[in-house]
Design an enzyme around this catalytic site. Structure first.
Site, short mmCIF file in Angstrom:
data_model
loop_
_atom_site.label_atom_id
_atom_site.label_comp_id
_atom_site.label_asym_id
_atom_site.label_seq_id
_atom_site.Cartn_x
_atom_site.Cartn_y
_atom_site.Cartn_z
N LYS A 127 -26.48 -32.63 -16.76
CA LYS A 127 -25.03 -32.55 -15.71
C LYS A 127 -25.53 -30.59 -15.36
O LYS A 127 -25.56 -30.09 -16.26
CB LYS A 127 -23.76 -32.53 -15.87
CG LYS A 127 -23.65 -31.72 -14.40
CD LYS A 127 -21.30 -32.50 -14.93
CE LYS A 127 -21.10 -31.81 -15.18
NZ LYS A 127 -20.95 -30.52 -15.52
N GLU A 129 -24.36 -27.77 -14.03
CA GLU A 129 -23.77 -26.67 -12.47
C GLU A 129 -24.81 -25.05 -11.83
O GLU A 129 -25.84 -25.00 -11.92
CB GLU A 129 -22.92 -25.32 -13.05
CG GLU A 129 -21.80 -26.06 -14.33
CD GLU A 129 -20.35 -25.45 -14.24
OE1 GLU A 129 -20.51 -24.34 -14.02
OE2 GLU A 129 -19.23 -25.62 -15.15
N GLU A 196 -15.85 -30.20 -7.41
CA GLU A 196 -14.49 -30.30 -8.54
C GLU A 196 -14.00 -28.73 -8.05
O GLU A 196 -14.17 -28.16 -6.95
CB GLU A 196 -15.05 -29.15 -10.17
CG GLU A 196 -14.02 -28.50 -10.54
CD GLU A 196 -14.29 -28.29 -12.02
OE1 GLU A 196 -15.75 -28.90 -12.50
OE2 GLU A 196 -13.13 -27.78 -12.42
O1 KIV Z 1 -16.70 -30.22 -18.68
C1 KIV Z 1 -16.92 -30.97 -18.20
O2 KIV Z 1 -16.11 -31.63 -18.63
C2 KIV Z 1 -16.81 -30.81 -16.75
C3 KIV Z 1 -16.17 -31.87 -15.67
C4 KIV Z 1 -14.69 -31.45 -15.52
C5 KIV Z 1 -17.24 -32.36 -14.89
O3 KIV Z 1 -17.77 -30.14 -16.16
#
Ligand code: KIV
Length: 298
Positions: A127, A129, A196
């Site tokens: 993931k 950002e 988010e």
């Molecule tokens: O780091 C995390 O837990 C996240 C989620 C809240 C999406 O990025």
């Protein structure tokens, strides 16, 4: 070294997540469930409970490691926790967060870091950002066979630039930028995107426009899936609680009660009992009955 998951019946895969995107809002599909996981025992519990996606989020820094924000989380820390979660996960799709600094370098170095999360951590996707600014990186990761989950809206790694944890996309300009970010992530090849802290109506509009699933956190009920930080759900976080986090139980109170009981039992001699102790053998009993050796003088 981690063991690659077998893609057996019921295994959640990237194409499987993409297939959960409804063709239209009038033909809904079952919502995607996602929770954060940071260690082996909880990963195993969440996996057995049927959570679709386990995210080793950089939130580990705040809820497990005691940092003030997600910014100090290192790449090695995420790798360490990803390996633990890998060992507890069979069915769920395992996604590892790229921590701050691990992809704010050259594209080559960012790809190398992501490859380590797959190769050494056993993650099945990463993931990232950020929206439009990440197009090139996401495309390069996808080219390197690394599935990417995007993350737009409130991106905690941009906390200093954003000036705090605020709801995003509240003005027309900000909403337009958020839509561009979500579309950019999709066109770069991401298989899903986290939204988010976004007003519900805007999240619904983005969800309807994208071909990839949206996973909401503080983004209303229209998203294709939902994610929460596990510790918020279990009542294990202290201090500020985000408005969007539903606490399903109060494990903090339960843990305090259990630990207080243990301390009382130890102090009163109620623990351990006979049943919790080991019995002597005859030989040991004879030895213990014999007179103690007189200490030799040197
Ligand atoms: O780091 C995390 O837990 C996240 C989620 C809240 C999406 O990025």
């Amino acid at each position: 070294m981690s063991v690659a998951p077998r893609l057996g019946d019921g295994k959640v895969t990237v194409p499987g997540i993409l297939a959960r995107k409804p063709a239209s809002s009038s033909a809904p599909k079952s919502k995607i469930t996602c929770l954060t996981a940071y260690d082996f025992p909880t990963a195993r519990l969440l996996d057995q409970a049927g959570v679709d996606i386990l995210l080793v989020g950089d939130s580990v820094g705040m809820v497990v490691l005691g940092y003030e924000s997600t910014l100090p989380v290192t790449f090695e820390e995420i790798l360490h926790h990803t390996r633990a979660v890998r060992r507890g996960t069979q069915r769920a799709l395992l996604v590892a967060d790229m921590p701050y600094g691990s992809f704010h370098v050259t594209i080559e170095e960012s790809v190398r870091n992501a490859v380590r999360l797959i190769k050494e951590g056993g993650a099945e996707a990463v993931k990232i950002e950020g929206g439009e600014r990440r197009i090139e990186l996401i495309a390069r990761l996808v080219e390197a066979e690394i599935p990417v989950m995007g993350h737009v809206g409130l991106t905690p790694q941009s906390i200093h630039a954003l000036g705090g944890f605020h709801v995003q996309g509240k003005t027309a300009d900000a909403a337009r930028q958020l839509e561009r970010d979500a579309r950019a992530v999709e066109s770069a090849g991401a298989f899903a995107v986290v939204l988010e802290s976004v007003p519900s109506e805007l999240a619904a509009r983005i969800t309807d426009k994208l071909r990839i699933p949206t996973i909401g956190i503080g983004a209303g009920s229209h998203c294709d899936g939902q994610v929460l930080v596990l510790h918020d759900l279990l009542g294990l976080t202290q201090g500020h609680k985000p408005k969007f986090a539903r606490q399903y139980t109060d494990l903090s109170a339960e843990i305090s009660q259990v630990v207080t009981g243990y301390c009382e039992d130890v102090r009163s001699g109620n623990f351990p009992s006979e049943a919790e102790s080991f019995r002597s053998t005859n030989e040991l009993r004879d030895y213990l009955r014999a007179p103690a050796l007189v200490k030799q003088r040197g």
